[in-house]
Design a protein around this motif. Structure first.
Motif, PDB file in Angstrom:
ATOM      1  N   ALA A  56     -34.953  19.839  13.646  1.00 37.16           N
ATOM      2  CA  ALA A  56     -33.497  19.968  13.561  1.00 37.16           C
ATOM      3  C   ALA A  56     -32.890  18.801  12.791  1.00 37.16           C
ATOM      4  CB  ALA A  56     -32.898  20.063  14.956  1.00 37.16           C
ATOM      5  N   ILE A  57     -33.393  17.600  13.034  1.00 39.58           N
ATOM      6  CA  ILE A  57     -32.902  16.426  12.298  1.00 39.58           C
ATOM      7  C   ILE A  57     -33.161  16.600  10.810  1.00 39.58           C
ATOM      8  CG2 ILE A  57     -33.300  13.961  11.898  1.00 39.58           C
ATOM      9  CD1 ILE A  57     -33.836  13.713  14.935  1.00 39.58           C
ATOM     10  N   ARG A  58     -34.351  17.067  10.472  1.00 40.09           N
ATOM     11  CA  ARG A  58     -34.695  17.257   9.053  1.00 40.09           C
ATOM     12  C   ARG A  58     -33.813  18.319   8.393  1.00 40.09           C
ATOM     13  NH1 ARG A  58     -40.462  16.645  11.152  1.00 40.09           N
ATOM     14  NH2 ARG A  58     -40.949  14.497  10.573  1.00 40.09           N
ATOM     15  N   VAL A  59     -33.503  19.390   9.120  1.00 47.29           N
ATOM     16  CA  VAL A  59     -32.645  20.452   8.570  1.00 47.29           C
ATOM     17  C   VAL A  59     -31.247  19.916   8.305  1.00 47.29           C
ATOM     18  CG1 VAL A  59     -31.489  22.617   9.152  1.00 47.29           C
ATOM     19  CG2 VAL A  59     -33.926  22.380   9.542  1.00 47.29           C
ATOM     20  N   ILE A  60     -30.698  19.168   9.247  1.00 50.19           N
ATOM     21  CA  ILE A  60     -29.354  18.602   9.067  1.00 50.19           C
ATOM     22  C   ILE A  60     -29.336  17.637   7.887  1.00 50.19           C
ATOM     23  CG2 ILE A  60     -27.612  17.102  10.115  1.00 50.19           C
ATOM     24  CD1 ILE A  60     -28.480  18.311  12.827  1.00 50.19           C
ATOM     25  N   MET A  61     -30.344  16.805   7.790  1.00 51.75           N
ATOM     26  CA  MET A  61     -30.394  15.835   6.695  1.00 51.75           C
ATOM     27  C   MET A  61     -30.562  16.531   5.338  1.00 51.75           C
ATOM     28  SD  MET A  61     -29.889  12.853   7.902  1.00 51.75           S
ATOM     29  CE  MET A  61     -30.442  11.834   6.553  1.00 51.75           C
ATOM     30  N   ARG A  62     -31.381  17.569   5.277  1.00 57.01           N
ATOM     31  CA  ARG A  62     -31.553  18.294   4.010  1.00 57.01           C
ATOM     32  C   ARG A  62     -30.264  18.977   3.580  1.00 57.01           C
ATOM     33  NH1 ARG A  62     -36.949  19.927   5.698  1.00 57.01           N
ATOM     34  NH2 ARG A  62     -35.956  21.748   6.604  1.00 57.01           N
ATOM     35  N   SER A  63     -29.541  19.557   4.555  1.00 58.45           N
ATOM     36  CA  SER A  63     -28.295  20.234   4.193  1.00 58.45           C
ATOM     37  C   SER A  63     -27.240  19.228   3.742  1.00 58.45           C
ATOM     38  CB  SER A  63     -27.777  21.087   5.346  1.00 58.45           C
ATOM     39  OG  SER A  63     -27.425  20.271   6.442  1.00 58.45           O
ATOM     40  N   GLY A  64     -27.206  18.061   4.366  1.00 60.21           N
ATOM     41  CA  GLY A  64     -26.278  17.021   3.924  1.00 60.21           C
ATOM     42  C   GLY A  64     -26.638  16.506   2.546  1.00 60.21           C
ATOM     43  N   ALA A  65     -27.918  16.384   2.267  1.00 60.40           N
ATOM     44  CA  ALA A  65     -28.362  15.918   0.960  1.00 60.40           C
ATOM     45  C   ALA A  65     -28.082  16.953  -0.114  1.00 60.40           C
ATOM     46  CB  ALA A  65     -29.844  15.587   0.997  1.00 60.40           C
ATOM     47  N   ALA A  66     -28.162  18.223   0.229  1.00 64.89           N
ATOM     48  CA  ALA A  66     -27.912  19.284  -0.750  1.00 64.89           C
ATOM     49  C   ALA A  66     -26.476  19.231  -1.250  1.00 64.89           C
ATOM     50  CB  ALA A  66     -28.213  20.644  -0.138  1.00 64.89           C
ATOM     51  N   LYS A  67     -25.550  18.828  -0.382  1.00 64.91           N
ATOM     52  CA  LYS A  67     -24.158  18.705  -0.808  1.00 64.91           C
ATOM     53  C   LYS A  67     -23.983  17.597  -1.836  1.00 64.91           C
ATOM     54  CE  LYS A  67     -21.827  20.678   3.113  1.00 64.91           C
ATOM     55  NZ  LYS A  67     -20.618  20.613   3.916  1.00 64.91           N
ATOM     56  N   ASN A  68     -24.880  16.603  -1.806  1.00 59.85           N
ATOM     57  CA  ASN A  68     -24.825  15.487  -2.750  1.00 59.85           C
ATOM     58  C   ASN A  68     -25.830  15.656  -3.891  1.00 59.85           C
ATOM     59  OD1 ASN A  68     -22.906  14.247  -1.132  1.00 59.85           O
ATOM     60  ND2 ASN A  68     -24.441  13.166   0.051  1.00 59.85           N
ATOM     61  N   ASN A  69     -26.379  16.843  -4.037  1.00 53.83           N
ATOM     62  CA  ASN A  69     -27.382  17.156  -5.065  1.00 53.83           C
ATOM     63  C   ASN A  69     -28.569  16.199  -4.981  1.00 53.83           C
ATOM     64  OD1 ASN A  69     -25.939  19.337  -6.117  1.00 53.83           O
ATOM     65  ND2 ASN A  69     -24.694  17.957  -7.361  1.00 53.83           N
ATOM     66  N   GLN A  70     -29.053  15.958  -3.776  1.00 51.93           N
ATOM     67  CA  GLN A  70     -30.213  15.108  -3.556  1.00 51.93           C
ATOM     68  C   GLN A  70     -31.296  15.916  -2.849  1.00 51.93           C
ATOM     69  OE1 GLN A  70     -28.682  11.997  -1.071  1.00 51.93           O
ATOM     70  NE2 GLN A  70     -28.116  10.707  -2.799  1.00 51.93           N
ATOM     71  N   LYS A  71     -32.503  15.400  -2.933  1.00 53.83           N
ATOM     72  CA  LYS A  71     -33.611  15.952  -2.172  1.00 53.83           C
ATOM     73  C   LYS A  71     -34.143  14.827  -1.298  1.00 53.83           C
ATOM     74  CE  LYS A  71     -35.100  19.110  -5.794  1.00 53.83           C
ATOM     75  NZ  LYS A  71     -36.194  19.440  -6.713  1.00 53.83           N
ATOM     76  N   ILE A  72     -34.259  15.095   0.007  1.00 52.63           N
ATOM     77  CA  ILE A  72     -34.733  14.054   0.901  1.00 52.63           C
ATOM     78  C   ILE A  72     -35.796  14.593   1.845  1.00 52.63           C
ATOM     79  CG2 ILE A  72     -32.534  12.833   0.849  1.00 52.63           C
ATOM     80  CD1 ILE A  72     -32.195  13.828   3.779  1.00 52.63           C
ATOM     81  N   ALA A  73     -36.507  13.661   2.450  1.00 52.30           N
ATOM     82  CA  ALA A  73     -37.464  13.965   3.506  1.00 52.30           C
ATOM     83  C   ALA A  73     -37.328  12.883   4.564  1.00 52.30           C
ATOM     84  CB  ALA A  73     -38.889  13.985   2.959  1.00 52.30           C
ATOM     85  N   VAL A  74     -37.533  13.248   5.817  1.00 55.99           N
ATOM     86  CA  VAL A  74     -37.439  12.295   6.920  1.00 55.99           C
ATOM     87  C   VAL A  74     -38.789  12.233   7.596  1.00 55.99           C
ATOM     88  CG1 VAL A  74     -36.321  11.744   9.111  1.00 55.99           C
ATOM     89  CG2 VAL A  74     -34.992  12.788   7.278  1.00 55.99           C
TER      90      VAL A  74
END
Length: 77
Positions: A56-74
């Motif tokens: 769930a943490i990873r999903v929230i972080m990915r969706s937040g990063a998508a708004k900033n046109n970023q790709k992230i991993a936790v």
């Protein structure tokens, strides 16, 4: 993004002062990796049963990063 991760995790752990987040430089695919360190007794709370909270943490972080046109991993260490 680092602040978002810290706010999410601070609500889950008993010792929020032990939260440490390190950020790697983007790799060749442009993915930024965040390494999350918490107190040993709080690791289970961050991971959750069968890794559900971690997912769930990873999903929230990915969706937040998508708004900033970023790709992230936790990664939880």
């Amino acid at each position: 993004m680092q602040e978002l991760l810290k706010v999410i995790v601070a609500g889950l752990v008993e010792d929020p002062t032990a939260i440490q987040i390190t950020e790697d430089a983007p790799n060749e695919e442009g993915v930024i990796v965040y390494h999350l360190h918490v107190a040993p007794e709080d690791t289970g709370r961050v991971i959750g049963k069968q890794g559900r909270i971690a997912k769930a943490i990873r999903v929230i972080m990915r969706s937040g990063a998508a708004k900033n046109n970023q790709k992230i991993a936790v990664e939880i260490d």
